[in-house]
Design a protein around this motif. Structure first.
Motif, PDB file in Angstrom:
ATOM      1  N   GLY A 155      79.272 -47.370 147.248  1.00 19.90           N
ATOM      2  CA  GLY A 155      77.874 -46.959 147.165  1.00 19.90           C
ATOM      3  C   GLY A 155      77.060 -47.462 148.350  1.00 19.90           C
ATOM      4  O   GLY A 155      77.534 -48.220 149.191  1.00 19.90           O
ATOM      5  N   LYS A 156      75.811 -47.039 148.391  1.00 22.58           N
ATOM      6  CA  LYS A 156      74.925 -47.468 149.481  1.00 22.58           C
ATOM      7  C   LYS A 156      74.674 -48.971 149.452  1.00 22.58           C
ATOM      8  O   LYS A 156      74.327 -49.569 150.468  1.00 22.58           O
ATOM      9  CB  LYS A 156      73.602 -46.702 149.394  1.00 22.58           C
ATOM     10  CG  LYS A 156      73.740 -45.225 149.727  1.00 22.58           C
ATOM     11  CD  LYS A 156      72.391 -44.530 149.713  1.00 22.58           C
ATOM     12  CE  LYS A 156      72.545 -43.060 150.103  1.00 22.58           C
ATOM     13  NZ  LYS A 156      71.239 -42.355 150.103  1.00 22.58           N
ATOM     14  N   ASP A 157      74.836 -49.562 148.263  1.00 23.75           N
ATOM     15  CA  ASP A 157      74.672 -51.013 148.143  1.00 23.75           C
ATOM     16  C   ASP A 157      75.979 -51.755 148.387  1.00 23.75           C
ATOM     17  O   ASP A 157      76.073 -52.955 148.133  1.00 23.75           O
ATOM     18  CB  ASP A 157      74.127 -51.362 146.759  1.00 23.75           C
ATOM     19  CG  ASP A 157      75.031 -50.849 145.625  1.00 23.75           C
ATOM     20  OD1 ASP A 157      76.056 -50.187 145.928  1.00 23.75           O
ATOM     21  OD2 ASP A 157      74.710 -51.100 144.452  1.00 23.75           O
ATOM     22  N   HIS A 187      82.149 -36.048 138.029  1.00 19.89           N
ATOM     23  CA  HIS A 187      81.200 -37.136 137.760  1.00 19.89           C
ATOM     24  C   HIS A 187      81.560 -38.433 138.494  1.00 19.89           C
ATOM     25  O   HIS A 187      80.743 -39.348 138.579  1.00 19.89           O
ATOM     26  CB  HIS A 187      81.068 -37.383 136.245  1.00 19.89           C
ATOM     27  CG  HIS A 187      82.185 -38.172 135.634  1.00 19.89           C
ATOM     28  ND1 HIS A 187      83.139 -37.598 134.821  1.00 19.89           N
ATOM     29  CD2 HIS A 187      82.498 -39.487 135.688  1.00 19.89           C
ATOM     30  CE1 HIS A 187      83.990 -38.525 134.415  1.00 19.89           C
ATOM     31  NE2 HIS A 187      83.625 -39.680 134.920  1.00 19.89           N
ATOM     32  N   TYR A 243      79.434 -38.753 142.458  1.00 20.98           N
ATOM     33  CA  TYR A 243      78.003 -38.728 142.754  1.00 20.98           C
ATOM     34  C   TYR A 243      77.299 -40.021 142.361  1.00 20.98           C
ATOM     35  O   TYR A 243      77.573 -40.612 141.315  1.00 20.98           O
ATOM     36  CB  TYR A 243      77.340 -37.545 142.044  1.00 20.98           C
ATOM     37  CG  TYR A 243      77.864 -36.210 142.511  1.00 20.98           C
ATOM     38  CD1 TYR A 243      77.366 -35.611 143.663  1.00 20.98           C
ATOM     39  CD2 TYR A 243      78.879 -35.562 141.815  1.00 20.98           C
ATOM     40  CE1 TYR A 243      77.847 -34.391 144.100  1.00 20.98           C
ATOM     41  CE2 TYR A 243      79.376 -34.341 142.244  1.00 20.98           C
ATOM     42  CZ  TYR A 243      78.855 -33.766 143.393  1.00 20.98           C
ATOM     43  OH  TYR A 243      79.345 -32.561 143.825  1.00 20.98           O
ATOM     44  N   GLU A 244      76.391 -40.427 143.228  1.00 19.75           N
ATOM     45  CA  GLU A 244      75.528 -41.567 142.986  1.00 19.75           C
ATOM     46  C   GLU A 244      74.093 -41.068 143.088  1.00 19.75           C
ATOM     47  O   GLU A 244      73.616 -40.722 144.174  1.00 19.75           O
ATOM     48  CB  GLU A 244      75.790 -42.660 144.024  1.00 19.75           C
ATOM     49  CG  GLU A 244      74.965 -43.919 143.821  1.00 19.75           C
ATOM     50  CD  GLU A 244      75.257 -44.955 144.892  1.00 19.75           C
ATOM     51  OE1 GLU A 244      75.246 -46.159 144.559  1.00 19.75           O
ATOM     52  OE2 GLU A 244      75.502 -44.573 146.058  1.00 19.75           O
ATOM     53  N   LYS A 245      73.434 -40.967 141.926  1.00 19.71           N
ATOM     54  CA  LYS A 245      72.078 -40.418 141.874  1.00 19.71           C
ATOM     55  C   LYS A 245      72.025 -39.021 142.492  1.00 19.71           C
ATOM     56  O   LYS A 245      71.207 -38.728 143.377  1.00 19.71           O
ATOM     57  CB  LYS A 245      71.087 -41.360 142.565  1.00 19.71           C
ATOM     58  CG  LYS A 245      70.972 -42.722 141.902  1.00 19.71           C
ATOM     59  CD  LYS A 245      69.972 -43.604 142.615  1.00 19.71           C
ATOM     60  CE  LYS A 245      69.863 -44.964 141.911  1.00 19.71           C
ATOM     61  NZ  LYS A 245      68.905 -45.862 142.610  1.00 19.71           N
ATOM     62  N   ASP A 246      72.939 -38.157 142.038  1.00 21.15           N
ATOM     63  CA  ASP A 246      73.009 -36.746 142.441  1.00 21.15           C
ATOM     64  C   ASP A 246      73.418 -36.528 143.890  1.00 21.15           C
ATOM     65  O   ASP A 246      73.346 -35.404 144.397  1.00 21.15           O
ATOM     66  CB  ASP A 246      71.670 -36.039 142.178  1.00 21.15           C
ATOM     67  CG  ASP A 246      71.297 -36.036 140.704  1.00 21.15           C
ATOM     68  OD1 ASP A 246      72.214 -35.966 139.868  1.00 21.15           O
ATOM     69  OD2 ASP A 246      70.094 -36.117 140.389  1.00 21.15           O
ATOM     70  N   LYS A 247      73.841 -37.575 144.585  1.00 20.89           N
ATOM     71  CA  LYS A 247      74.313 -37.435 145.953  1.00 20.89           C
ATOM     72  C   LYS A 247      75.721 -38.009 146.068  1.00 20.89           C
ATOM     73  O   LYS A 247      76.073 -38.964 145.375  1.00 20.89           O
ATOM     74  CB  LYS A 247      73.380 -38.145 146.931  1.00 20.89           C
ATOM     75  CG  LYS A 247      71.996 -37.510 147.038  1.00 20.89           C
ATOM     76  CD  LYS A 247      71.154 -38.201 148.102  1.00 20.89           C
ATOM     77  CE  LYS A 247      69.787 -37.533 148.224  1.00 20.89           C
ATOM     78  NZ  LYS A 247      68.946 -38.184 149.276  1.00 20.89           N
ATOM     79  N   HIS A 274      77.577 -29.884 139.804  1.00 20.64           N
ATOM     80  CA  HIS A 274      76.836 -31.038 140.321  1.00 20.64           C
ATOM     81  C   HIS A 274      76.154 -31.782 139.183  1.00 20.64           C
ATOM     82  O   HIS A 274      75.542 -32.828 139.410  1.00 20.64           O
ATOM     83  CB  HIS A 274      75.786 -30.594 141.349  1.00 20.64           C
ATOM     84  CG  HIS A 274      76.391 -30.013 142.586  1.00 20.64           C
ATOM     85  ND1 HIS A 274      75.646 -29.435 143.576  1.00 20.64           N
ATOM     86  CD2 HIS A 274      77.687 -29.929 143.006  1.00 20.64           C
ATOM     87  CE1 HIS A 274      76.445 -29.005 144.546  1.00 20.64           C
ATOM     88  NE2 HIS A 274      77.683 -29.302 144.205  1.00 20.64           N
ATOM     89  N   LYS A 275      76.248 -31.210 137.971  1.00 17.31           N
ATOM     90  CA  LYS A 275      75.612 -31.809 136.803  1.00 17.31           C
ATOM     91  C   LYS A 275      76.625 -31.914 135.668  1.00 17.31           C
ATOM     92  O   LYS A 275      76.535 -31.198 134.668  1.00 17.31           O
ATOM     93  CB  LYS A 275      74.407 -30.983 136.370  1.00 17.31           C
ATOM     94  CG  LYS A 275      73.317 -30.884 137.448  1.00 17.31           C
ATOM     95  CD  LYS A 275      72.145 -30.034 136.968  1.00 17.31           C
ATOM     96  CE  LYS A 275      71.050 -29.961 138.032  1.00 17.31           C
ATOM     97  NZ  LYS A 275      69.903 -29.123 137.593  1.00 17.31           N
ATOM     98  N   ASP A 287      77.082 -34.031 133.352  1.00 16.34           N
ATOM     99  CA  ASP A 287      76.570 -34.417 132.039  1.00 16.34           C
ATOM    100  C   ASP A 287      76.105 -33.194 131.255  1.00 16.34           C
ATOM    101  O   ASP A 287      76.216 -33.158 130.022  1.00 16.34           O
ATOM    102  CB  ASP A 287      75.401 -35.401 132.190  1.00 16.34           C
ATOM    103  CG  ASP A 287      75.861 -36.759 132.701  1.00 16.34           C
ATOM    104  OD1 ASP A 287      77.067 -37.074 132.554  1.00 16.34           O
ATOM    105  OD2 ASP A 287      75.040 -37.494 133.255  1.00 16.34           O
TER     106      ASP A 287
END
Length: 311
Positions: free
Chosen positions: A104-106, A127, A130-134, A167-168, A170
């Motif tokens: 992730g970005k972190d 699923h 993706y991290e927060k839709d990206k 992309h969704k 859920d």
């Protein structure tokens, strides 16, 4: 106080002997994943065209690999009692299963499971990516990871392109599939599986003949498997002899033991003498009545429908 020289030499020799024994017999620490991953990696791109995706009609067993029905080698949700075994085999089809690492970005690491379906393509869940839709900025595939070790250190592949059914996931769990394109043709070395769309009525005839191998975060417990010193999530757990029970909301319902980290695991069985993927584990949860636990898998027909729609 004087110490006799022979006592000093005796102590020295004993110390050397003990050190030699410890060096010879002490188990080696498993490779850390951070040490395996390339320091520089390209960011994967989201591809919209599905024309590059194709499952080989026969799969592929490398000439140097033999087949094995046993995941332990020759030497989610848990349904009832945990029936998983550690995947210790380097043979086909277990060689096609690998761990996917997302950064992730972190800089935190996340993981799922994937299966080679071509020389440089891996099947997994949407699923996972993706991290927060990206898309995660970095993704890697570690084939046939056992106790945190690879057959060859340089076999870590970088994910460069991604195709996803949704992309969704859920909102559209029945389309929770994705294909990753790697920067290396690992399938030439590890082999790959074909997928096959099988009617539910036929799948139900394969009772206790389906296997799922996944890198669950709760398995294996080093207190139980002392030789697997790398710990949980560094060796895949395999549930042999599980079954497809039915269908719910467009997804297969199965009783194969899984837990987080096993998302993207293939449901594998042998049909007409060849190992094939007949479903893609996606999630676990309670049934419609809120009782018990069930596991859900994406149908292969759902993936093929998306491919045929474009073609």
């Amino acid at each position: 106080m004087k110490i006799k020289k022979w006592k000093v030499w005796l102590g020295f020799l004993l110390g050397m002997a003990i050190a030699w024994l410890c060096t010879t017999y002490a188990p080696l620490a498993a490779q850390t994943l951070s040490g395996l991953l390339p320091k520089e990696a390209i960011a994967p791109t989201q591809s919209t065209s599905l024309k590059a995706i194709a499952s080989d009609p026969d799969g592929f067993v490398p000439p140097k690999l033999s087949e094995s029905t046993s995941p332990i080698g020759r030497d989610r949700a848990i349904i009832g009692k945990d029936q998983r075994l550690p995947m210790l085999s380097r043979e086909y089809p277990w060689s096609t299963v690998g761990k996917i690492i997302m950064i992730g970005k972190d800089d935190r690491e996340y993981s799922c499971t994937g299966t080679l379906i071509s020389k440089a393509l891996v099947l997994t869940n949407a699923h996972c990516l993706y991290e927060k839709d990206k898309l995660f900025p970095k993704m890697f595939f570690l084939p046939n990871l056992i106790n945190g070790r690879l057959r060859t250190r340089n076999d870590v592949a970088i994910v460069k392109n991604v195709w996803s059914g949704t992309h969704k996931p859920d909102n559209e769990p029945e389309s929770d599939w994705a294909v990753l394109q790697l920067n290396k043709p690992l399938g030439e070395k590890y082999g790959f599986l074909k997928w096959r769309s099988v009617p539910l009525s036929v799948l139900q005839q394969y009772k206790n003949r389906i296997s799922v191998a996944g890198y669950s975060g709760d398995y294996p417990d080093p207190k139980v498997y002392h030789d697997l010193s790398a710990g949980k999530g560094y060796t895949a757990g395999v549930h042999m002899e599980c079954s497809v029970l039915g269908e719910s909301e467009g997804m297969l319902v199965h009783d194969c033991d899984t837990n987080p980290g096993a998302s993207g695991s293939a449901l594998i069985t042998k049909i007409d003498g060849a190992y094939q993927i007949v479903g893609l584990h996606a999630r676990g949860g309670k049934d419609r009545r809120g009782r018990g636990v069930a596991n859900y898998a994406v149908r292969i027909s759902q993936i093929e429908a998306a491919l045929n729609k474009e073609n």
